[in-house]
Design a protein around this motif. Structure first.
Motif, mmCIF file in Angstrom:
data_model
loop_
_atom_site.group_PDB
_atom_site.id
_atom_site.type_symbol
_atom_site.label_atom_id
_atom_site.label_comp_id
_atom_site.label_asym_id
_atom_site.label_seq_id
_atom_site.Cartn_x
_atom_site.Cartn_y
_atom_site.Cartn_z
ATOM 1 N N PRO A 84 -7.050 -10.196 -7.714
ATOM 2 C CA PRO A 84 -6.852 -10.902 -6.442
ATOM 3 C C PRO A 84 -6.143 -10.071 -5.385
ATOM 4 O O PRO A 84 -6.507 -10.100 -4.209
ATOM 5 N N GLU A 85 -5.127 -9.319 -5.822
ATOM 6 C CA GLU A 85 -4.338 -8.556 -4.844
ATOM 7 C C GLU A 85 -5.104 -7.376 -4.265
ATOM 8 O O GLU A 85 -4.693 -6.800 -3.240
ATOM 9 N N LYS A 86 -6.229 -6.993 -4.884
ATOM 10 C CA LYS A 86 -7.028 -5.873 -4.394
ATOM 11 C C LYS A 86 -8.208 -6.333 -3.533
ATOM 12 O O LYS A 86 -8.924 -5.509 -2.969
ATOM 13 N N GLY A 111 2.098 -7.894 4.213
ATOM 14 C CA GLY A 111 0.720 -7.650 3.784
ATOM 15 C C GLY A 111 0.307 -6.197 3.894
ATOM 16 O O GLY A 111 -0.125 -5.584 2.904
ATOM 17 N N CYS A 114 1.926 -4.030 1.316
ATOM 18 C CA CYS A 114 1.352 -4.149 -0.028
ATOM 19 C C CYS A 114 0.059 -3.353 -0.166
ATOM 20 O O CYS A 114 -0.343 -3.007 -1.275
ATOM 21 N N HIS A 115 -0.580 -3.074 0.972
ATOM 22 C CA HIS A 115 -1.820 -2.299 0.955
ATOM 23 C C HIS A 115 -1.562 -0.808 1.202
ATOM 24 O O HIS A 115 -2.486 -0.061 1.482
ATOM 25 N N THR A 162 -3.741 -8.058 7.127
ATOM 26 C CA THR A 162 -4.331 -7.254 6.040
ATOM 27 C C THR A 162 -5.796 -6.928 6.316
ATOM 28 O O THR A 162 -6.458 -6.328 5.471
#
Length: 361
Positions: A84-86, A111, A114-115, A162
């Motif tokens: 999910p996070e990718k 966001g 995190c990327h 994001t």
């Protein structure tokens, strides 16, 4: 490309842009089986009663619930095995879930950070998004200092920062009071109109769906029962839930010319000339009530009924009627008083054929 487009590496072939999903989720005795297709720029609203499977579908799109069967493709890329996070997916939750210890700026910057974006660049991007949302002056405020409408816009900015190719909104206006809801709904519509990827909105509020979405998908008992534009859905409801949602009396019957014989009930005269299974719909305001059988009225439809209940509905009184036919009738407070309406009161209900609408079932 705009700054909310996804990087080219995440995109499939040009003819595969958008969302293509069949979401099958088995949870005990409940089975969700919903297909969704949407092109970039589309805003799709999932509507349905409580327990219909709307939230399960949204969580499946986000990767928070695994699929039992089916597929989930976004811009030609299969997402089922991507964590999910990718995924290039942004989510705005019902309660926004802002980090209470972070400022609005750092909530939005979370966001991009995190990327893999550097701190300074992430905060610069966050400042740009807050400016777009009209919140530049609130960048240093923590969530407890924000109004409900401001918190909603921070949550939306955090999701958009994001650069998602799929934006998921779970009852995004449910936490707002009526006055704030009106203003934020208008702002959200503008932001969604500018969003160039796919947005999927879950709501139980028909007005939110009608204002915000290009297309409605109505889900009942884990299945799609109707989909189309807001105008199509409002004009041609196909279940009792949808009819109640858009404020119409709805019946199903067999048409023979201008007469429609209802299942287990009387006939309704319509202006349409049809044959075979049909629906007939008309608004509660089209119903005129009399305490005595009327004479000399032009309405082709006349039924003897009884008042089963009365409730305030906006600035009118809505009467729930049973008898020869079950229907809802709207009338003014003055008219209800003049007719001395009360539970159990006998009435005659009339509807002109020109105020009905029949269409194939």
């Amino acid at each position: 490309m705009t700054d909310i487009d996804a990087p080219p590496a995440l995109l499939g072939a040009a003819d595969e842009q958008g969302l293509d999903a069949r979401l099958v989720v088995d949870r005990g005795t409940f089975r969700l089986d919903v297909s969704l297709r949407a092109a970039p720029g589309d805003v799709v609203a999932l509507l349905g009663p409580n327990g219909a499977g709307k939230t399960t579908a949204l969580r499946a799109l986000a990767g928070l619930v695994p699929l039992s069967e089916g597929h989930l493709r976004l811009d030609g890329t299969a997402l089922e095995r991507i964590p999910p996070e990718k995924r290039p997916v942004g989510v705005v939750f019902q309660d926004y879930l802002l980090f209470p210890h972070l400022t609005a700026l750092d909530n939005v910057a979370f966001g991009p950070r995190c990327h893999g974006t550097g701190k300074a660049e992430a905060r610069a991007q966050a400042a740009t998004w807050l400016g777009r949302m009209g919140l530049a002056d609130h960048a240093g405020a923590k969530p407890r200092r924000l109004s409900g409408g401001q918190a909603q816009r921070v949550a939306l900015a955090r999701a958009l920062a994001t650069r998602p190719r799929l934006l998921l909104l779970d009852e995004p206006l449910a936490a707002l009071d009526a006055r704030t809801r009106l203003e934020v709904r208008s702002q959200l519509r503008r932001h969604l109109a500018e969003f160039e990827a796919v947005a999927v909105l879950v709501t139980h509020d028909p007005l939110d769906a009608m204002v915000l979405a290009d297309r409605l998908v109505v889900v009942e008992h884990g299945r799609v029962v109707q989909e189309g534009t807001p105008t199509e859905i409002a004009r041609h409801p196909r279940t009792d839930y949808i009819a109640q949602l858009v404020g119409l009396n709805l019946y199903r019957g067999e048409a023979d010319g201008h007469a429609v014989r209802l299942e287990g009930g009387p006939s309704i005269t319509t202006t349409e000339d049809l044959t075979g299974p049909v629906f007939v719909a008309f608004p509660p305001v089209a119903v005129t009530l009399f305490r005595d059988r009327p004479t000399g009225v032009s309405a082709r439809n006349l039924w003897h009924c009884e008042v089963a209940g009365l409730e305030t509905h906006g600035d009118q009184i809505r009467a729930d009627l049973t008898g020869e036919i079950r229907l809802a009738a709207d009338l003014t407070t003055a008219a209800a008083a003049e007719l001395d309406l009360h539970t159990g009161a006998p009435v005659w209900a009339t509807v002109k054929a020109t105020q009905t609408h029949a269409y194939p079932a």
